[in-house]
Design an enzyme around this catalytic site. Structure first.
Site, PDB file in Angstrom:
ATOM      1  N   PHE A 130     -15.128 -13.427 -25.062  1.00  0.00           N
ATOM      2  CA  PHE A 130     -16.728 -14.090 -25.128  1.00  0.00           C
ATOM      3  C   PHE A 130     -17.056 -13.275 -26.426  1.00  0.00           C
ATOM      4  O   PHE A 130     -17.252 -12.070 -26.214  1.00  0.00           O
ATOM      5  CB  PHE A 130     -17.366 -13.881 -23.839  1.00  0.00           C
ATOM      6  CG  PHE A 130     -18.810 -14.477 -24.127  1.00  0.00           C
ATOM      7  CD1 PHE A 130     -18.974 -15.665 -23.993  1.00  0.00           C
ATOM      8  CD2 PHE A 130     -19.811 -13.533 -24.106  1.00  0.00           C
ATOM      9  CE1 PHE A 130     -20.295 -16.158 -24.106  1.00  0.00           C
ATOM     10  CE2 PHE A 130     -21.112 -14.050 -24.227  1.00  0.00           C
ATOM     11  CZ  PHE A 130     -21.447 -15.340 -24.139  1.00  0.00           C
ATOM     12  N   ASP A 215     -14.880  -6.423 -31.157  1.00  0.00           N
ATOM     13  CA  ASP A 215     -16.175  -6.843 -30.816  1.00  0.00           C
ATOM     14  C   ASP A 215     -16.482  -5.965 -29.569  1.00  0.00           C
ATOM     15  O   ASP A 215     -15.943  -5.822 -28.418  1.00  0.00           O
ATOM     16  CB  ASP A 215     -16.161  -8.363 -30.132  1.00  0.00           C
ATOM     17  CG  ASP A 215     -17.542  -8.718 -29.421  1.00  0.00           C
ATOM     18  OD1 ASP A 215     -18.287  -8.018 -28.984  1.00  0.00           O
ATOM     19  OD2 ASP A 215     -17.619  -9.953 -29.280  1.00  0.00           O
ATOM     20  N   LYS A 244     -26.040  -4.905 -27.540  1.00  0.00           N
ATOM     21  CA  LYS A 244     -26.599  -4.645 -26.056  1.00  0.00           C
ATOM     22  C   LYS A 244     -27.168  -3.493 -25.940  1.00  0.00           C
ATOM     23  O   LYS A 244     -28.259  -2.958 -26.523  1.00  0.00           O
ATOM     24  CB  LYS A 244     -25.217  -5.002 -25.375  1.00  0.00           C
ATOM     25  CG  LYS A 244     -25.017  -6.313 -25.207  1.00  0.00           C
ATOM     26  CD  LYS A 244     -24.065  -6.542 -24.062  1.00  0.00           C
ATOM     27  CE  LYS A 244     -23.665  -7.878 -23.593  1.00  0.00           C
ATOM     28  NZ  LYS A 244     -24.564  -8.730 -22.781  1.00  0.00           N
TER      29      LYS A 244
END
Ligand code: PLP
Length: 396
Positions: A130, A215, A244
């Site tokens: 993702f 990532d 985040k």
């Protein structure tokens, strides 16, 4: 008209938070939740951390936004701190994880273009990955639920099973630019890559002149007890997406790269109106100030070990529900034998405990990094209360 004013792309639950304090969220009617989801690994310092709140308020009153047409003392300062603390030589600031991934993809393509190899445009990515919801980021995963109906997608991706080094290496050809991989898959089921896999990808990059693009949007920024998860593996990337936790709740992301990997990203090749504005930089500096206080990462590591031990002790008592614990630090996953989404809803609706479901019937446990032992005890009580009365549905 039946459509809601908020475009109905999220299957939102009944919790409607209006206030947060430390590890707790409060709904419209004052109901309290123990927040072990932290905005899906965003609220690294919990809710309403005084240093973050003060930094944002002060900067908002001083200078909120200026264009990237002008010099950025705020951006230079924060970028230098990230450079000093990581493998990277240079940073591009974004407003989200997907944008950080986009910048990472562009940086990788431009590297080979700058080297006179524009045909080397394909990134090898991994099943169940993702990377976000932009067209580039959904092209980088082969999950149909993200992609269906959005074709034609961006060409230039090849997909291998996660953690299968041989399969990944078999995809390398004259068009390969490198690998794009989460060191710990979050959404896909909280799956840490093995040492052999990540180290093998690094080796292959060195041998074939490819780029290792990580990532670390979810697993990075203190979450695992290291500043970035790749430190657990003894490898360094060429390019990395972060987001985040970096803003602690303020929309902020970053694409970090070595000088060599960023050689194609010259003036005019990329941009963002808001990216790296003074308000975002103030938020980022405040989070980093706290994370670089002595003992912060050691605290995450210690709390992570305690959380893991608590979960492992719980499995034999509820072995009809739970199968195994996965993860590092305060990024832990509990694999269930039945639908984890239903159990997460049960914890939320009946026990005031917020968790996040992931692929492979895993429950993600992602508390603020500032939790103490009392929060883990409270979590364990709520989770075992929830498990004791839970009956999986026949079709789970
Ligand atoms: C590993 C990973 N990459 C990228 C993203 C996308 O980040 P954002 O939702 O901020 O665009 C996420 C979000 O969950 C993620 O977990």
């Amino acid at each position: 008209m039946t459509i809601t004013a908020l475009m109905p792309v999220y299957p939102r639950c009944g919790v409607r938070p209006v206030r947060g304090e430390g590890v707790y969220l409060y709904g419209e009617d004052g109901e309290q939740y123990l927040d072990f989801a932290a905005g899906i690994a965003v609220n690294a310092l919990g809710h309403g951390h005084p240093k973050l709140v003060e930094a944002i308020a002060k900067q908002a009153a001083t200078l909120m936004h200026v264009s990237n047409l002008y010099g950025s003392p705020q951006g230079e300062h924060f970028a230098q701190r990230l450079v000093d603390s990581t493998f990277a030589d240079t940073v591009f600031f974004t407003n989200s994880g997907a944008e950080a991934v986009e910048c990472a993809i562009k940086t990788a393509r431009r590297y080979h273009f700058a080297n006179g190899n524009p045909q080397r445009h394909t990134l090898i990515t991994f099943n169940n990955a993702f990377h976000g919801r932009t067209l580039g980021a959904i092209s980088a995963t082969n999950q149909p639920k993200m992609r269906d109906g959005f074709e034609p997608l961006l060409p230039g991706f090849a997909y291998a099973p996660f953690d299968d080094l041989e399969a990944a290496l078999a995809l390398i050809d004259e068009n390969t630019a490198g690998f794009l991989v989460e060191p710990i898959q979050g959404e896909g089921g909280l799956r840490p890559a093995s040492m052999e896999f990540l180290q093998g990808l690094r080796r292959a990059c060195d041998e074939h002149g490819l780029l290792l693009v990580l990532d670390e949007v979810q697993c990075g920024y203190g979450r695992t007890g290291k500043f970035f998860a790749h430190e657990l593996y003894g490898v360094t990337p060429d390019i990395m997406a972060s987001a985040k936790g970096i803003g602690g709740g303020f929309p902020l992301g970053a694409c970090l790269a070595t000088e060599e990997a960023a050689k194609g990203m010259v003036a005019g090749t990329h941009g963002s109106t808001y990216g790296g504005n003074p308000l975002a930089m103030a938020a980022g500096e405040a989070v980093l100030d706290v994370m670089q206080e002595p003992g912060f990462l050691e605290h995450v590591e210690a709390m992570g070990q305690r959380l893991r031990a608590t979960l492992e002790q719980m499995i034999p008592n509820f072995d009809h529900l739970f199968e195994e614990v996965r993860g590092h630090g305060l990024m832990q996953g509990l694999k269930m034998k039945s639908d984890s989404r239903r159990f997460v809803a049960h914890c939320r609706d009946n026990h005031g405990l917020l968790l996040v479901a992931a692929g492979e019937n895993v429950i993600r446990i992602l508390p603020p990094l500032t939790i103490d032992e009392s929060h883990i005890t409270e979590f364990a009580t709520k989770l075992s209360d929830a498990a004791r009365v839970y009956v999986p549905a026949a079709d789970d």
